[in-house]
Scaffold this motif. Sequence first.
Motif, PDB file in Angstrom:
ATOM      1  N   GLY A 221       0.810  -1.207   0.000  1.00  0.00           N
ATOM      2  CA  GLY A 221       0.000   0.000   0.000  1.00  0.00           C
ATOM      3  C   GLY A 221       0.841   1.253   0.000  1.00  0.00           C
ATOM      4  O   GLY A 221       2.078   1.199  -0.029  1.00  0.00           O
ATOM      5  N   LYS A 222       0.162   2.385   0.025  1.00  0.00           N
ATOM      6  CA  LYS A 222       0.829   3.682   0.032  1.00  0.00           C
ATOM      7  C   LYS A 222       0.761   4.249   1.437  1.00  0.00           C
ATOM      8  O   LYS A 222      -0.306   4.274   2.063  1.00  0.00           O
ATOM      9  CB  LYS A 222       0.144   4.630  -0.950  1.00  0.00           C
ATOM     10  CG  LYS A 222       0.946   5.870  -1.298  1.00  0.00           C
ATOM     11  CD  LYS A 222       0.282   6.630  -2.443  1.00  0.00           C
ATOM     12  CE  LYS A 222       1.130   7.814  -2.878  1.00  0.00           C
ATOM     13  NZ  LYS A 222       0.510   8.525  -4.023  1.00  0.00           N
ATOM     14  N   TYR A 223       1.888   4.719   1.966  1.00  0.00           N
ATOM     15  CA  TYR A 223       1.966   5.162   3.354  1.00  0.00           C
ATOM     16  C   TYR A 223       2.640   6.528   3.474  1.00  0.00           C
ATOM     17  O   TYR A 223       3.615   6.804   2.761  1.00  0.00           O
ATOM     18  CB  TYR A 223       2.793   4.184   4.197  1.00  0.00           C
ATOM     19  CG  TYR A 223       2.229   2.795   4.299  1.00  0.00           C
ATOM     20  CD1 TYR A 223       1.378   2.440   5.344  1.00  0.00           C
ATOM     21  CD2 TYR A 223       2.564   1.819   3.359  1.00  0.00           C
ATOM     22  CE1 TYR A 223       0.878   1.150   5.453  1.00  0.00           C
ATOM     23  CE2 TYR A 223       2.067   0.532   3.445  1.00  0.00           C
ATOM     24  CZ  TYR A 223       1.226   0.204   4.507  1.00  0.00           C
ATOM     25  OH  TYR A 223       0.727  -1.071   4.605  1.00  0.00           O
ATOM     26  N   ASP A 224       2.123   7.350   4.369  1.00  0.00           N
ATOM     27  CA  ASP A 224       2.856   8.532   4.802  1.00  0.00           C
ATOM     28  C   ASP A 224       4.095   8.057   5.550  1.00  0.00           C
ATOM     29  O   ASP A 224       4.021   7.109   6.355  1.00  0.00           O
ATOM     30  CB  ASP A 224       1.974   9.382   5.724  1.00  0.00           C
ATOM     31  CG  ASP A 224       2.744  10.515   6.374  1.00  0.00           C
ATOM     32  OD1 ASP A 224       2.943  11.549   5.722  1.00  0.00           O
ATOM     33  OD2 ASP A 224       3.159  10.340   7.545  1.00  0.00           O
ATOM     34  N   VAL A 225       5.236   8.688   5.325  1.00  0.00           N
ATOM     35  CA  VAL A 225       6.500   8.232   5.904  1.00  0.00           C
ATOM     36  C   VAL A 225       6.431   8.196   7.431  1.00  0.00           C
ATOM     37  O   VAL A 225       6.863   7.216   8.059  1.00  0.00           O
ATOM     38  CB  VAL A 225       7.672   9.121   5.436  1.00  0.00           C
ATOM     39  CG1 VAL A 225       8.923   8.866   6.274  1.00  0.00           C
ATOM     40  CG2 VAL A 225       7.970   8.867   3.965  1.00  0.00           C
ATOM     41  N   GLN A 226       5.887   9.257   8.038  1.00  0.00           N
ATOM     42  CA  GLN A 226       5.829   9.290   9.500  1.00  0.00           C
ATOM     43  C   GLN A 226       4.974   8.155  10.042  1.00  0.00           C
ATOM     44  O   GLN A 226       5.348   7.465  10.992  1.00  0.00           O
ATOM     45  CB  GLN A 226       5.295  10.637   9.984  1.00  0.00           C
ATOM     46  CG  GLN A 226       5.453  10.871  11.497  1.00  0.00           C
ATOM     47  CD  GLN A 226       4.293  10.341  12.329  1.00  0.00           C
ATOM     48  OE1 GLN A 226       3.176  10.225  11.829  1.00  0.00           O
ATOM     49  NE2 GLN A 226       4.557  10.018  13.575  1.00  0.00           N
ATOM     50  N   ARG A 227       3.796   7.915   9.436  1.00  0.00           N
ATOM     51  CA  ARG A 227       2.915   6.871   9.917  1.00  0.00           C
ATOM     52  C   ARG A 227       3.503   5.479   9.679  1.00  0.00           C
ATOM     53  O   ARG A 227       3.361   4.581  10.506  1.00  0.00           O
ATOM     54  CB  ARG A 227       1.535   6.977   9.250  1.00  0.00           C
ATOM     55  CG  ARG A 227       0.852   8.310   9.423  1.00  0.00           C
ATOM     56  CD  ARG A 227       0.857   8.790  10.854  1.00  0.00           C
ATOM     57  NE  ARG A 227      -0.068   8.047  11.703  1.00  0.00           N
ATOM     58  CZ  ARG A 227      -0.098   8.140  13.033  1.00  0.00           C
ATOM     59  NH1 ARG A 227       0.755   8.926  13.667  1.00  0.00           N
ATOM     60  NH2 ARG A 227      -0.962   7.436  13.724  1.00  0.00           N
ATOM     61  N   PHE A 228       4.200   5.309   8.548  1.00  0.00           N
ATOM     62  CA  PHE A 228       4.835   4.029   8.267  1.00  0.00           C
ATOM     63  C   PHE A 228       5.910   3.732   9.310  1.00  0.00           C
ATOM     64  O   PHE A 228       6.000   2.618   9.837  1.00  0.00           O
ATOM     65  CB  PHE A 228       5.454   4.051   6.870  1.00  0.00           C
ATOM     66  CG  PHE A 228       6.069   2.747   6.455  1.00  0.00           C
ATOM     67  CD1 PHE A 228       5.271   1.681   6.066  1.00  0.00           C
ATOM     68  CD2 PHE A 228       7.446   2.584   6.452  1.00  0.00           C
ATOM     69  CE1 PHE A 228       5.834   0.464   5.680  1.00  0.00           C
ATOM     70  CE2 PHE A 228       8.019   1.378   6.072  1.00  0.00           C
ATOM     71  CZ  PHE A 228       7.213   0.313   5.685  1.00  0.00           C
ATOM     72  N   PHE A 229       6.708   4.729   9.605  1.00  0.00           N
ATOM     73  CA  PHE A 229       7.751   4.600  10.615  1.00  0.00           C
ATOM     74  C   PHE A 229       7.127   4.310  11.980  1.00  0.00           C
ATOM     75  O   PHE A 229       7.577   3.432  12.722  1.00  0.00           O
ATOM     76  CB  PHE A 229       8.554   5.904  10.651  1.00  0.00           C
ATOM     77  CG  PHE A 229       9.913   5.784  11.268  1.00  0.00           C
ATOM     78  CD1 PHE A 229      10.126   6.133  12.597  1.00  0.00           C
ATOM     79  CD2 PHE A 229      10.999   5.328  10.526  1.00  0.00           C
ATOM     80  CE1 PHE A 229      11.381   6.028  13.176  1.00  0.00           C
ATOM     81  CE2 PHE A 229      12.261   5.233  11.101  1.00  0.00           C
ATOM     82  CZ  PHE A 229      12.447   5.579  12.430  1.00  0.00           C
ATOM     83  N   TYR A 230       6.053   5.028  12.279  1.00  0.00           N
ATOM     84  CA  TYR A 230       5.376   4.925  13.566  1.00  0.00           C
ATOM     85  C   TYR A 230       4.767   3.538  13.790  1.00  0.00           C
ATOM     86  O   TYR A 230       4.944   2.922  14.840  1.00  0.00           O
ATOM     87  CB  TYR A 230       4.282   5.993  13.624  1.00  0.00           C
ATOM     88  CG  TYR A 230       3.401   5.975  14.851  1.00  0.00           C
ATOM     89  CD1 TYR A 230       3.828   6.528  16.052  1.00  0.00           C
ATOM     90  CD2 TYR A 230       2.123   5.423  14.796  1.00  0.00           C
ATOM     91  CE1 TYR A 230       3.011   6.527  17.175  1.00  0.00           C
ATOM     92  CE2 TYR A 230       1.298   5.422  15.907  1.00  0.00           C
ATOM     93  CZ  TYR A 230       1.746   5.971  17.093  1.00  0.00           C
ATOM     94  OH  TYR A 230       0.931   5.962  18.194  1.00  0.00           O
ATOM     95  N   TRP A 231       4.052   3.026  12.802  1.00  0.00           N
ATOM     96  CA  TRP A 231       3.361   1.752  12.987  1.00  0.00           C
ATOM     97  C   TRP A 231       4.301   0.559  12.914  1.00  0.00           C
ATOM     98  O   TRP A 231       4.028  -0.483  13.536  1.00  0.00           O
ATOM     99  CB  TRP A 231       2.261   1.586  11.945  1.00  0.00           C
ATOM    100  CG  TRP A 231       1.093   2.497  12.120  1.00  0.00           C
ATOM    101  CD1 TRP A 231       0.570   3.362  11.196  1.00  0.00           C
ATOM    102  CD2 TRP A 231       0.292   2.664  13.298  1.00  0.00           C
ATOM    103  NE1 TRP A 231      -0.496   4.052  11.733  1.00  0.00           N
ATOM    104  CE2 TRP A 231      -0.694   3.637  13.023  1.00  0.00           C
ATOM    105  CE3 TRP A 231       0.316   2.073  14.571  1.00  0.00           C
ATOM    106  CZ2 TRP A 231      -1.638   4.044  13.955  1.00  0.00           C
ATOM    107  CZ3 TRP A 231      -0.628   2.482  15.507  1.00  0.00           C
ATOM    108  CH2 TRP A 231      -1.592   3.444  15.188  1.00  0.00           C
TER     109      TRP A 231
END
Length: 296
Positions: A221-231
């Motif tokens: 999928g497509k992710y915002d960098v901050q949210r990808f890092f966070y999760w």
Amino acid sequence: MIVDKSSGFSVTEKAFSKKWSKYYTDFQSKKWYDFTEKWFLERFGWKNVSEFNKFLSSKKFILDAGTGIGNSAKRFSANPKSQVFAIDASDSIFFAQKKYGSIPNVHFIQADILQLPFKKNFFDFICSDQVLHHTKSTRLAFKKLVNHLKKKGVLSVYVYRKKGPLREFADDFIREKTTRMSEKDCLRFSEDMSMLGRELSKLKKTISIKRDIPILNIKAGKYDVQRFFYWNFIKCFWDQENDFKRSVGVNFDWYFPKFAWRHTPDEVKKWHKQFGLNIIHFQEIESGISTNGMKK
């Protein structure tokens, strides 16, 4: 009504007392109240406030198990014919009383979920949102709440979801250190994590994962960098409204308490079966698992 003097309970209670004493005004703001109300409705399967209030209209006795600063108690008080008992083990209960104590059908009590001062089979509706995972045993706390629920009563809970292996490793590695820190040092570390989240958020970049990576529990999928890092890698919460103090409070909420258990969907479903609840709503999101269960 707090009788548990064990170190683990005391450290966790102290963590939340510290958090709320420092940030209660930020978390009692209308903007935060509206945001959390919307998130609550989404997670527990309510289309809107009117539908939830219709559900509350038939409930006489309601338990808000872990009210924090009282926002949820206010939400549950919509039916003036009901009696809402809002408990919390931390000193947040005093800020809740100060803000919402004038609501006639709400009663704030400082008490422990594992040793509730109520009769069994008493409540029509019990909600424990983002709380049970901070007790000594999530499963035991869940069982205790079921004991106080009437037949055909509804129990709504939200607990942390177990995440991918890299995030789980980082959580265990970091929390092993932060739960031993002083409040001052952990607050400083929580500020560092907030600033990390802020800087990642400033990138305003997205990445695309072309296919699932099962071993890391990462979906395509497509992710915002901050949210990808966070999760997937490390807890570095950053508030959508760019509120630094609120961000620090959320990160401190994770890193300082002694207890912060994470669970799988199968575990949560098993508790419902073991303790006689039919699942009437089940939702799994990145952060956690929300359920409504009706007592048989």
